[in-house]
Design a protein around this motif. Sequence first.
Motif, PDB file in Angstrom:
ATOM      1  N   ASP A 109      -8.153 -12.101   1.627  1.00 41.19           N
ATOM      2  CA  ASP A 109      -8.861 -10.939   2.152  1.00 41.19           C
ATOM      3  C   ASP A 109      -7.818  -9.920   2.588  1.00 41.19           C
ATOM      4  N   ILE A 110      -7.906  -8.705   2.079  1.00 42.60           N
ATOM      5  CA  ILE A 110      -6.940  -7.645   2.375  1.00 42.60           C
ATOM      6  C   ILE A 110      -7.654  -6.524   3.095  1.00 42.60           C
ATOM      7  N   SER A 111      -7.047  -6.017   4.159  1.00 44.00           N
ATOM      8  CA  SER A 111      -7.663  -4.923   4.914  1.00 44.00           C
ATOM      9  C   SER A 111      -6.587  -4.084   5.595  1.00 44.00           C
ATOM     10  N   PHE A 112      -6.911  -2.807   5.820  1.00 40.64           N
ATOM     11  CA  PHE A 112      -6.042  -1.918   6.590  1.00 40.64           C
ATOM     12  C   PHE A 112      -6.845  -0.686   6.980  1.00 40.64           C
ATOM     13  N   LEU A 113      -6.354   0.061   7.959  1.00 43.29           N
ATOM     14  CA  LEU A 113      -7.017   1.266   8.440  1.00 43.29           C
ATOM     15  C   LEU A 113      -6.588   2.458   7.596  1.00 43.29           C
ATOM     16  N   ILE A 165      -2.549   0.793  -4.437  1.00 43.18           N
ATOM     17  CA  ILE A 165      -2.350  -0.568  -3.925  1.00 43.18           C
ATOM     18  C   ILE A 165      -1.727  -1.406  -5.035  1.00 43.18           C
ATOM     19  N   GLU A 166      -0.539  -1.924  -4.769  1.00 41.89           N
ATOM     20  CA  GLU A 166       0.198  -2.751  -5.740  1.00 41.89           C
ATOM     21  C   GLU A 166      -0.061  -4.216  -5.438  1.00 41.89           C
ATOM     22  N   LEU A 167      -0.541  -4.953  -6.439  1.00 38.84           N
ATOM     23  CA  LEU A 167      -0.917  -6.357  -6.267  1.00 38.84           C
ATOM     24  C   LEU A 167      -0.057  -7.214  -7.191  1.00 38.84           C
ATOM     25  N   GLU A 223       5.450 -12.496  -8.438  1.00 42.38           N
ATOM     26  CA  GLU A 223       6.235 -11.351  -8.918  1.00 42.38           C
ATOM     27  C   GLU A 223       5.701 -10.742 -10.206  1.00 42.38           C
ATOM     28  N   MET A 224       4.470 -11.055 -10.581  1.00 39.09           N
ATOM     29  CA  MET A 224       3.853 -10.443 -11.752  1.00 39.09           C
ATOM     30  C   MET A 224       2.681  -9.578 -11.303  1.00 39.09           C
ATOM     31  N   PHE A 225       2.566  -8.377 -11.884  1.00 40.06           N
ATOM     32  CA  PHE A 225       1.477  -7.479 -11.529  1.00 40.06           C
ATOM     33  C   PHE A 225       0.149  -8.056 -11.998  1.00 40.06           C
ATOM     34  N   LEU A 226      -0.860  -7.990 -11.136  1.00 39.31           N
ATOM     35  CA  LEU A 226      -2.208  -8.370 -11.531  1.00 39.31           C
ATOM     36  C   LEU A 226      -2.785  -7.282 -12.434  1.00 39.31           C
ATOM     37  N   PRO A 227      -3.766  -7.634 -13.275  1.00 38.18           N
ATOM     38  CA  PRO A 227      -4.309  -6.651 -14.235  1.00 38.18           C
ATOM     39  C   PRO A 227      -4.853  -5.392 -13.579  1.00 38.18           C
ATOM     40  N   MET A 228      -5.401  -5.500 -12.360  1.00 34.67           N
ATOM     41  CA  MET A 228      -5.988  -4.324 -11.708  1.00 34.67           C
ATOM     42  C   MET A 228      -4.948  -3.506 -10.927  1.00 34.67           C
ATOM     43  N   SER A 229      -3.673  -3.894 -11.006  1.00 30.33           N
ATOM     44  CA  SER A 229      -2.618  -3.213 -10.258  1.00 30.33           C
ATOM     45  C   SER A 229      -1.927  -2.164 -11.125  1.00 30.33           C
ATOM     46  N   PRO A 230      -1.626  -0.975 -10.561  1.00 29.07           N
ATOM     47  CA  PRO A 230      -1.973  -0.570  -9.197  1.00 29.07           C
ATOM     48  C   PRO A 230      -3.427  -0.117  -9.091  1.00 29.07           C
ATOM     49  N   PHE A 231      -4.078  -0.496  -8.002  1.00 35.04           N
ATOM     50  CA  PHE A 231      -5.458  -0.094  -7.759  1.00 35.04           C
ATOM     51  C   PHE A 231      -5.440   1.240  -7.011  1.00 35.04           C
ATOM     52  N   ILE A 232      -6.165   2.223  -7.523  1.00 37.26           N
ATOM     53  CA  ILE A 232      -6.158   3.572  -6.955  1.00 37.26           C
ATOM     54  C   ILE A 232      -7.515   3.874  -6.323  1.00 37.26           C
ATOM     55  N   PHE A 233      -7.498   4.452  -5.123  1.00 37.38           N
ATOM     56  CA  PHE A 233      -8.757   4.915  -4.522  1.00 37.38           C
ATOM     57  C   PHE A 233      -8.469   6.152  -3.675  1.00 37.38           C
ATOM     58  N   ARG A 234      -9.492   6.928  -3.449  1.00 38.06           N
ATOM     59  CA  ARG A 234      -9.402   8.144  -2.644  1.00 38.06           C
ATOM     60  C   ARG A 234     -10.523   8.117  -1.608  1.00 38.06           C
ATOM     61  N   PRO A 235     -10.198   8.008  -0.315  1.00 38.64           N
ATOM     62  CA  PRO A 235     -11.242   7.920   0.706  1.00 38.64           C
ATOM     63  C   PRO A 235     -11.966   9.251   0.892  1.00 38.64           C
ATOM     64  N   SER A 236     -13.179   9.161   1.459  1.00 40.17           N
ATOM     65  CA  SER A 236     -13.936  10.364   1.803  1.00 40.17           C
ATOM     66  C   SER A 236     -13.324  11.007   3.037  1.00 40.17           C
ATOM     67  N   LYS A 237     -13.693  12.250   3.286  1.00 45.41           N
ATOM     68  CA  LYS A 237     -13.173  12.940   4.462  1.00 45.41           C
ATOM     69  C   LYS A 237     -13.654  12.259   5.735  1.00 45.41           C
ATOM     70  N   VAL A 297       0.854  -1.191   0.000  1.00 43.73           N
ATOM     71  CA  VAL A 297       0.000   0.000   0.000  1.00 43.73           C
ATOM     72  C   VAL A 297       0.890   1.240   0.000  1.00 43.73           C
ATOM     73  N   PHE A 298       0.591   2.170  -0.918  1.00 48.68           N
ATOM     74  CA  PHE A 298       1.309   3.437  -0.996  1.00 48.68           C
ATOM     75  C   PHE A 298       0.353   4.540  -0.539  1.00 48.68           C
ATOM     76  N   PRO A 299       0.528   5.042   0.705  1.00 45.84           N
ATOM     77  CA  PRO A 299      -0.380   6.073   1.235  1.00 45.84           C
ATOM     78  C   PRO A 299      -0.077   7.434   0.609  1.00 45.84           C
ATOM     79  N   PRO A 300      -0.953   8.437   0.832  1.00 47.41           N
ATOM     80  CA  PRO A 300      -0.711   9.772   0.285  1.00 47.41           C
ATOM     81  C   PRO A 300       0.623  10.367   0.723  1.00 47.41           C
ATOM     82  N   SER A 301       1.065  10.046   1.926  1.00 46.07           N
ATOM     83  CA  SER A 301       2.371  10.494   2.417  1.00 46.07           C
ATOM     84  C   SER A 301       2.902   9.425   3.365  1.00 46.07           C
TER      85      SER A 301
END
Length: 338
Positions: free
Chosen positions: A223-227, A236-238, A242-256, A202-206
Amino acid sequence: VGTREAGIDQLEAHVYDPENHETLDTVMEKSTEGQYNLTFTPTKSGCYQLVLKYGGNELPGMPMSVEVSDKTSPLIKVTGSGVSQNQFCASEASFWISPNISAEEFSVDITGPKNRVVSFELSETDDGLCCTYNTFSPGKYLINVLHHGDHVSGSPFLSNVLPNVGNCQMTAGNTSTVSVGEKISFQIDCSTICAGTFSVTVFPPSGKPFVPYIKEISPLVFDISFLVQQEGQYGIELKHAEMFLPMSPFIFRPSKDKRELQVIGLSKNHKVRPGDIFEFEIDTSQFGAGYPEVYFADSQSKPVVNYSMIQLEERKFKVSFKPAKFETYSIVIRRKAG
């Protein structure tokens, strides 16, 4: 071998037989200035590898392959995806040995990743002798095919088995609705491809990347989870084997962050006399366990340190402050996550 344009340095030549043993009878003679003749005598049929080095560095295009065959033996060909340089991981892989010759004249051995011996089956077909084996996991497979004890042309074969990551599926979970302070959870299903190491970063904003909580709930279903602790874009790099999955990197932006601190006993413009103690409480039950941070500063923005904070209950805290003079103080209260 011509070295005239390469400057003055040392030329080395190494020849390896089909068993990857270096031959000792390689002869290199200087014919003219900057020209060398290389000679070696094959002792068995099969694929020899030639490696040339100049000044200790391999020349481009190394190693070179030299096919050696026994003129008294029939021209034997080995074809099929099972001996290709790259193939996708599947339950079975096959190759054919032609022309039709009795299976008793051949010997085959296959070594998979981690030097694991791979079982196989030989069967006679109209297209030749068919060899079928299982690709149990991604990695390199070494395949030896010998006729009367000698390697056939191209043997040993090296096949790199790759996971078919295109078959992996992702269940989005709450990735589209998660807010700061909440736990994100989703699933990755790789059960339709062969075994291999699964990894998530997981690559956080900072801040530094981190590995989330990963639980294998069934074979190759994770099952993957984190706070989620920050606002901003997460990546999120999946990977599988050692091969990237098709949906990688998965990008999301949480709500405030929808959670609030509750401050009890402190008004917007609180008044107190010098020397008197005033207190207020902070309730953190809306955003989970952890200590809040409290800052006092005077009208010159200088920090004030003569205050205390104690924990009353699991998620409740009391702050005490004794001002020493008439002054306007600013109080900042925040979570440690910012």
